[in-house]
Design a protein around this motif. Structure first.
Motif, PDB file in Angstrom:
ATOM      1  N   GLY A   1       0.785  -1.227   0.000  1.00 49.38           N
ATOM      2  CA  GLY A   1       0.000   0.000   0.000  1.00 49.38           C
ATOM      3  C   GLY A   1       0.818   1.277   0.000  1.00 49.38           C
ATOM      4  N   LEU A   2       2.140   1.164   0.172  1.00 53.54           N
ATOM      5  CA  LEU A   2       2.968   2.365   0.294  1.00 53.54           C
ATOM      6  C   LEU A   2       2.991   3.177  -1.006  1.00 53.54           C
ATOM      7  N   SER A   3       3.102   2.499  -2.148  1.00 54.15           N
ATOM      8  CA  SER A   3       3.170   3.231  -3.417  1.00 54.15           C
ATOM      9  C   SER A   3       1.920   4.079  -3.617  1.00 54.15           C
ATOM     10  N   LEU A   4       0.758   3.489  -3.370  1.00 49.19           N
ATOM     11  CA  LEU A   4      -0.485   4.244  -3.506  1.00 49.19           C
ATOM     12  C   LEU A   4      -0.542   5.398  -2.508  1.00 49.19           C
ATOM     13  N   ALA A   5      -0.070   5.138  -1.284  1.00 53.38           N
ATOM     14  CA  ALA A   5      -0.090   6.172  -0.252  1.00 53.38           C
ATOM     15  C   ALA A   5       0.826   7.337  -0.624  1.00 53.38           C
ATOM     16  N   VAL A   6       1.974   7.034  -1.222  1.00 49.55           N
ATOM     17  CA  VAL A   6       2.905   8.084  -1.644  1.00 49.55           C
ATOM     18  C   VAL A   6       2.272   8.949  -2.734  1.00 49.55           C
ATOM     19  N   ILE A   7       1.715   8.288  -3.767  1.00 52.67           N
ATOM     20  CA  ILE A   7       1.103   9.046  -4.861  1.00 52.67           C
ATOM     21  C   ILE A   7      -0.070   9.872  -4.337  1.00 52.67           C
ATOM     22  N   GLU A   8      -0.891   9.270  -3.464  1.00 53.41           N
ATOM     23  CA  GLU A   8      -2.060   9.964  -2.934  1.00 53.41           C
ATOM     24  C   GLU A   8      -1.662  11.174  -2.101  1.00 53.41           C
TER      25      GLU A   8
ATOM     26  N   ASP B   1       9.352  15.279   5.216  1.00 53.14           N
ATOM     27  CA  ASP B   1       7.963  15.711   5.390  1.00 53.14           C
ATOM     28  C   ASP B   1       7.001  14.633   4.894  1.00 53.14           C
ATOM     29  N   LEU B   2       7.277  14.065   3.727  1.00 51.96           N
ATOM     30  CA  LEU B   2       6.426  13.010   3.184  1.00 51.96           C
ATOM     31  C   LEU B   2       6.434  11.789   4.100  1.00 51.96           C
ATOM     32  N   ALA B   3       7.606  11.423   4.603  1.00 50.86           N
ATOM     33  CA  ALA B   3       7.705  10.274   5.492  1.00 50.86           C
ATOM     34  C   ALA B   3       6.909  10.503   6.780  1.00 50.86           C
ATOM     35  N   LYS B   4       6.958  11.718   7.300  1.00 47.87           N
ATOM     36  CA  LYS B   4       6.210  12.043   8.519  1.00 47.87           C
ATOM     37  C   LYS B   4       4.709  11.906   8.301  1.00 47.87           C
ATOM     38  N   ARG B   5       4.245  12.376   7.158  1.00 47.50           N
ATOM     39  CA  ARG B   5       2.814  12.258   6.853  1.00 47.50           C
ATOM     40  C   ARG B   5       2.370  10.802   6.841  1.00 47.50           C
ATOM     41  N   LEU B   6       3.237   9.934   6.321  1.00 50.80           N
ATOM     42  CA  LEU B   6       2.873   8.520   6.150  1.00 50.80           C
ATOM     43  C   LEU B   6       3.304   7.662   7.328  1.00 50.80           C
ATOM     44  N   SER B   7       4.001   8.267   8.294  1.00 48.22           N
ATOM     45  CA  SER B   7       4.486   7.544   9.484  1.00 48.22           C
ATOM     46  C   SER B   7       5.400   6.390   9.101  1.00 48.22           C
ATOM     47  N   VAL B   8       6.308   6.651   8.160  1.00 51.29           N
ATOM     48  CA  VAL B   8       7.327   5.674   7.774  1.00 51.29           C
ATOM     49  C   VAL B   8       8.680   6.381   7.790  1.00 51.29           C
ATOM     50  N   SER B   9       9.737   5.628   7.584  1.00 54.15           N
ATOM     51  CA  SER B   9      11.073   6.218   7.609  1.00 54.15           C
ATOM     52  C   SER B   9      11.345   6.992   6.318  1.00 54.15           C
ATOM     53  N   PRO B  10      12.137   8.079   6.409  1.00 59.74           N
ATOM     54  CA  PRO B  10      12.508   8.821   5.191  1.00 59.74           C
ATOM     55  C   PRO B  10      13.205   7.937   4.161  1.00 59.74           C
ATOM     56  N   THR B  11      13.982   6.967   4.632  1.00 59.53           N
ATOM     57  CA  THR B  11      14.677   6.072   3.700  1.00 59.53           C
ATOM     58  C   THR B  11      13.698   5.286   2.852  1.00 59.53           C
TER      59      THR B  11
ATOM     60  N   VAL C   1      10.598   6.126   1.849  1.00 56.44           N
ATOM     61  CA  VAL C   1      10.012   6.929   0.765  1.00 56.44           C
ATOM     62  C   VAL C   1      11.086   7.390  -0.208  1.00 56.44           C
ATOM     63  N   ARG C   2      12.299   7.619   0.297  1.00 53.44           N
ATOM     64  CA  ARG C   2      13.386   8.048  -0.584  1.00 53.44           C
ATOM     65  C   ARG C   2      13.706   6.961  -1.611  1.00 53.44           C
ATOM     66  N   ASN C   3      13.507   5.714  -1.239  1.00 61.59           N
ATOM     67  CA  ASN C   3      13.734   4.600  -2.162  1.00 61.59           C
ATOM     68  C   ASN C   3      12.550   4.392  -3.105  1.00 61.59           C
ATOM     69  N   ARG C   4      11.344   4.652  -2.603  1.00 63.16           N
ATOM     70  CA  ARG C   4      10.146   4.358  -3.386  1.00 63.16           C
ATOM     71  C   ARG C   4       9.834   5.443  -4.417  1.00 63.16           C
TER      72      ARG C   4
END
Length: 316
Positions: free
Chosen positions: A169-176, A188-198, A200-203
């Motif tokens: 579900g992470l890919s959809l959450a990132v795009i959304e 900032d994006l990682a904080k919104r999704l409650s995941v590590s910056p690494t 989202v930086r990879n995805r």
């Protein structure tokens, strides 16, 4: 000069197909009126695209006039020519296009789409009308809606969203998140999704490479949700909303799913469902692709809080 029944049917049916396909919830439809054209409409997604067209059936001497009207039109984003398929008609169209390539209007040829209709079509026969309806649906969906309005979305894009491994579900959450709230930076994006910056930086670069995100400047880490990415979100939105309400999916939507390599499975799908891989790489069946996209959509809903309340396009 009176119009033949075939001419009337083709003009009307073209608009009907475009309106019917808007029931997918992937774009908005609004019929318009422009007197010099046989049919016109607005298709709305991230922007309004005016579609204008001419229909040719009996009067081949009108080809030159028809095409020059279409090519001279400065307002339409796409022009359609629905024409009877004969050798003289094709020759006339090809000659006019060849001549236009030598003029300052050559750039407008990219907006022109010609749909050839079998010359023995008889509008008085029910079987013929059904067959031509299928021809128009196929051509308009693939050549106009998917390639232009829906950003060129493909089965590959669906597979990128549902790629195995990582966080479901992470890919959809990132795009959304980027579509709804924009992109500031990775923390900032990682904080919104409650995941590590690494994570989202990879995805994010993977999604950008597939065209689901736009990166206007390759040298800057700034991203926007692309039309293609928003289309995938709207497809997932439609699936989740239908699952919640137990409302059957509409035939037009099922047809788009088929084009994207998905086949609807009419059964409850568990969030723990996983594709059965026989090796390092596996080709999923259309049914498995559907199940896997549903799993990704449900994880995006439950784990990342996507509400799916509003579509990801604007309708005037």
């Amino acid at each position: 000069m009176s119009e033949s029944d075939e001419h009337k049917f083709l003009s009307s049916k073209t608009l009907d197909v475009l309106e019917d396909m808007s029931h997918t919830g992937l774009y908005g439809f609004k019929e318009t009126e422009r007197k010099k054209f046989d049919f016109t409409c607005d298709l709305v997604r991230d922007w309004s695209r005016l579609i204008s067209g001419q229909t040719l059936w009996k009067h081949s001497e009108g080809i030159d006039k028809d095409l020059r009207i279409l090519l001279a039109d400065e307002e339409s984003k796409v022009t359609l020519y629905v024409a009877r398929d004969t050798v003289p008609n094709r020759r006339a169209v090809h000659e006019i296009i060849a001549d236009t390539k030598k003029t300052p209007m050559r750039d407008r040829l990219v907006r022109l789409r010609t749909i050839w209709i079998p010359q023995d079509f008889d509008a008085d026969k029910d079987a013929d009308r059904e067959t031509i309806s299928q021809v128009l649906t196929e051509r308009l969906t693939r050549d106009l809606l998917i390639s232009i309005l829906l950003g060129g979305a493909s089965a590959k894009d669906v597979q990128v969203v549902g790629a195995q491994g990582g966080t479901p579900g992470l890919s959809l959450a990132v795009i959304e998140s980027i579509a709804r709230r924009g992109f500031l930076n990775f923390p900032d994006l990682a904080k919104r999704l409650s995941v590590s910056p690494t994570l989202v930086r990879n995805r994010v670069p993977i999604l950008a490479a597939s065209g689901l995100l736009d990166q206007p400047n390759p040298l800057a880490s700034v991203y926007h949700a692309s039309v293609k990415g928003k289309v995938v979100l709207d497809i997932c939105r439609y699936l989740v909303m239908a699952a919640k309400s137990s409302v059957p999916l509409k035939p037009e939507f099922l047809y788009v799913l088929e084009i994207l390599g998905l086949r609807h499975v009419d059964e409850p799908i568990s969030m723990t469902w996983l594709p059965q891989a026989d090796g390092p790489s596996v080709t999923l069946t259309p049914e498995d692709n559907f199940k896997w996209l549903m799993v990704q959509s449900l994880h995006a809903t439950n784990n990342f809080g996507i509400a799916w309340d509003d579509p990801f396009f604007e309708v005037d």
